[in-house]
Motif scaffolding. Structure first.
Motif, short mmCIF file in Angstrom:
data_model
loop_
_atom_site.label_atom_id
_atom_site.label_comp_id
_atom_site.label_asym_id
_atom_site.label_seq_id
_atom_site.Cartn_x
_atom_site.Cartn_y
_atom_site.Cartn_z
N GLN A 1 0.88 -1.17 0.00
CA GLN A 1 0.00 0.00 0.00
C GLN A 1 0.92 1.23 0.00
O GLN A 1 1.82 1.33 0.84
CB GLN A 1 -0.85 -0.01 1.26
N LEU B 1 -5.35 -1.82 7.86
CA LEU B 1 -5.50 -1.17 6.57
C LEU B 1 -6.59 -0.10 6.69
O LEU B 1 -7.61 -0.32 7.35
CB LEU B 1 -5.91 -2.18 5.49
N SER C 1 0.25 -2.78 4.91
CA SER C 1 -0.03 -1.38 5.17
C SER C 1 1.26 -0.64 5.51
O SER C 1 2.14 -1.18 6.18
CB SER C 1 -1.01 -1.24 6.34
N THR C 2 1.36 0.59 5.03
CA THR C 2 2.51 1.45 5.36
C THR C 2 2.03 2.76 5.98
O THR C 2 2.73 3.77 5.92
CB THR C 2 3.34 1.74 4.09
N ASN C 3 0.84 2.75 6.56
CA ASN C 3 0.27 3.96 7.15
C ASN C 3 1.21 4.65 8.13
O ASN C 3 1.19 5.88 8.29
CB ASN C 3 -1.01 3.63 7.92
N GLN D 1 -6.78 -2.07 -2.32
CA GLN D 1 -7.29 -3.13 -1.46
C GLN D 1 -8.28 -4.04 -2.18
O GLN D 1 -8.42 -5.22 -1.83
CB GLN D 1 -7.95 -2.53 -0.22
N TRP E 1 -5.92 3.96 -1.98
CA TRP E 1 -5.72 2.81 -1.09
C TRP E 1 -6.88 1.84 -1.22
O TRP E 1 -6.69 0.62 -1.24
CB TRP E 1 -5.62 3.28 0.36
N ASN F 1 -8.83 5.97 9.34
CA ASN F 1 -7.64 6.54 8.68
C ASN F 1 -7.95 7.03 7.28
O ASN F 1 -7.14 6.90 6.36
CB ASN F 1 -6.50 5.52 8.65
N SER G 1 -0.30 -10.15 9.50
CA SER G 1 -1.16 -9.06 9.04
C SER G 1 -1.73 -8.28 10.20
O SER G 1 -2.01 -8.84 11.27
CB SER G 1 -2.31 -9.61 8.19
#
Length: 485
Positions: free
Chosen positions: A304, A470, A345-347, A333, A329, A453, A384
């Protein structure tokens, strides 16, 4: 011949001329191999292995490796190939001999797991850069700035695709390298750290093939023919040079057996304010690459794209807003609905919203490796963070179910907004209880939708297994729009 060339695009003309040149060259040539076959390589275990190359027409060629001996005769164009029976894992260096009018010895070959990593600049991001970046803010994730200096693991091998050279025959046979020193400096940081984690956990050789181009959109990695076969693009002209990188940088690799793909790309397409169209482009790419390798179940794991201030960027083509990235995003997904896929996820992996190339590449590689270890190698690990599954309502609360969410209770959860039938979203309180997340607000009496988010600068703290959730919205319009078949 002139009539044939005139019917092809310039790019296809160039490729055809290269192939014809190789055929012509091979008519009076010694045995030659493609770039991807060289000393120091890792061959994929437990699959039939293709070994191929060029020589004079009607020339006998013999390949000897790991107790197997295969013979063939080149065709009228000088092409030859043999198939080795599936190989067992081997961390002991072995030598392959290819003999025709000349003899080639490929040395220091291992047998293990092979992955292709591709995308744009964040996948291309070189290991050498780690020594020059400022210390990251999240100290818990470590900072391997001196990794290149310390890297001495001969069980990890790397191959860096040169788009101008890959389709040419190799007379040096040193295109693969041990992951150390100058070769590692130029290699993908994400790819290397993925390999490091997998090799450490499985204890077997790992080979990484990196084929990326900085700034590239997704379209050049897909052939025009593949786009033409996807119904979504039936009446749509696909821009951005379809096939420009697929033809010279992916297709020539397709005879080389691998375990799967890693993909880190999307920023260029996000700048174009794409959403569902990108999901279909990814679907087309995945189907094409799997078909090219002849294996429809090859794992495809992707990243992501990290948070970035898209709304602050000026564009002559589209209007970028604070919802540009969340919608992108969401499109990424959707691809999880395809079989054998996974997304990390790289949030939480960007210290600066103005940095399009976040520094935490070691953590990106590690998280991709966790997915591979859990989903491909069946390791009993947590791979995850929470993934939204379903929503229900009780009184004035929304109850959210997630996959990969630990049932332990937690402190106050941030990052949620909630809305009623009016569609106006307000900040919400949230709590984890009995394996569900309860979301509510004093301002909303009858909630109808929840978002998490849903911003280009996410700060939500919903984690599980040490990994972030995510981002999502329960009022997702793409669920019914995106067709997987």
């Amino acid at each position: 011949m002139k009539q044939l060339l005139s019917s092809l695009s310039g790019k296809r003309q160039s490729l055809l001329m290269l192939v014809l040149t190789l055929f012509s060259f091979s008519a009076n040539a010694k045995v030659l191999l493609p770039q991807i076959l060289s000393s120091n390589m890792v061959l994929q275990r437990e699959k039939p292995i293709n070994i191929w190359g060029y020589a004079s027409p009607a020339e006998k060629v013999e390949v000897t490796f790991a107790g197997q001996k295969k013979q063939t005769v080149t065709d009228k164009n000088g092409n030859w190939s043999v198939i080795l029976r599936p190989l067992k894992t081997s961390a002991t260096p072995q030598t392959m001999t290819i003999a025709g009018s000349n003899k080639i010895e490929l040395t220091n070959i291992l047998v293990g797991e092979v992955w292709v990593c591709s995308g744009q600049s964040n996948m291309e991001y070189q290991m050498r850069k780690l020594a020059k970046i400022p210390k990251p803010k999240n100290e818990k994730l470590g900072f391997p700035a001196d990794e290149v200096e310390k890297a001495k693991n001969t069980q990890i091998r790397i191959f860096l695709v040169n788009r101008k050279q890959l389709a040419k025959p190799d007379s040096v046979h040193k295109s693969w390298a041990v992951a150390q020193d100058s070769a590692l400096k130029a290699f993908s940081a994400v790819g290397y750290f993925f390999a490091k984690e997998v090799q450490e956990k499985l204890g077997i050789p790992v080979g990484m093939i990196s084929s990326s181009v900085s700034g590239s959109a997704i379209e050049p990695w897909v052939s025009p023919e593949a786009f033409a076969q996807e119904p979504y693009f039936k009446n749509t002209k696909v821009g951005n040079d379809p096939g420009k990188f697929y033809t010279p940088m992916i297709e020539p690799l397709s005879k080389f057996k691998i375990r799967g793909f890693l993909w880190y790309q999307g920023e260029t397409n996000c700048f174009l304010n794409e959403d569902i169209s990108y999901a279909y482009k990814m679907k087309t790419l995945i189907n094409l690459w799997r078909k090219a390798w002849g294996e429809q179940d090859l794992p495809f794991y992707y990243v992501q794209i990290a948070p970035y201030d898209y709304s602050k960027q000026k564009s002559d083509k589209v209007v970028l807003t604070t919802e540009t990235q969340p919608k992108f995003w969401e499109a990424q997904q959707q691809v999880l609905r395809l079989p054998k896929t996974g997304m990390i996820s790289t949030n939480d992996l960007n210290d600066n919203g103005g940095d399009l190339h976040p520094t935490y590449k070691w953590e990106v590689g590690r998280r991709l490796a966790l997915v591979a270890l859990g989903k491909t190698y069946n390791q009993q690990i947590d791979f995850s963070g929470p993934v939204f599954k379903a929503i229900s309502f009780r009184n004035n609360q929304a109850l959210l179910d997630f996959d990969y969410l630990k049932s332990a209770n937690a402190t106050k959860i941030t990052g949620f907004t909630i809305a009623d039938a009016s569609g106006k979203f307000v900040n919400a309180d949230a709590a984890l209880k009995d394996g569900k997340v309860f979301v509510f607000s004093k301002e909303i009496a009858k909630p109808t939708a929840v978002r998490y988010n849903w911003t280009e600068n996410p700060t939500g703290n919903l984690y599980s297994n040490g990994l972030p959730a995510l981002p999502f919205r329960t009022d997702n319009p793409l669920t019914k729009q995106f067709k997987t078949n």
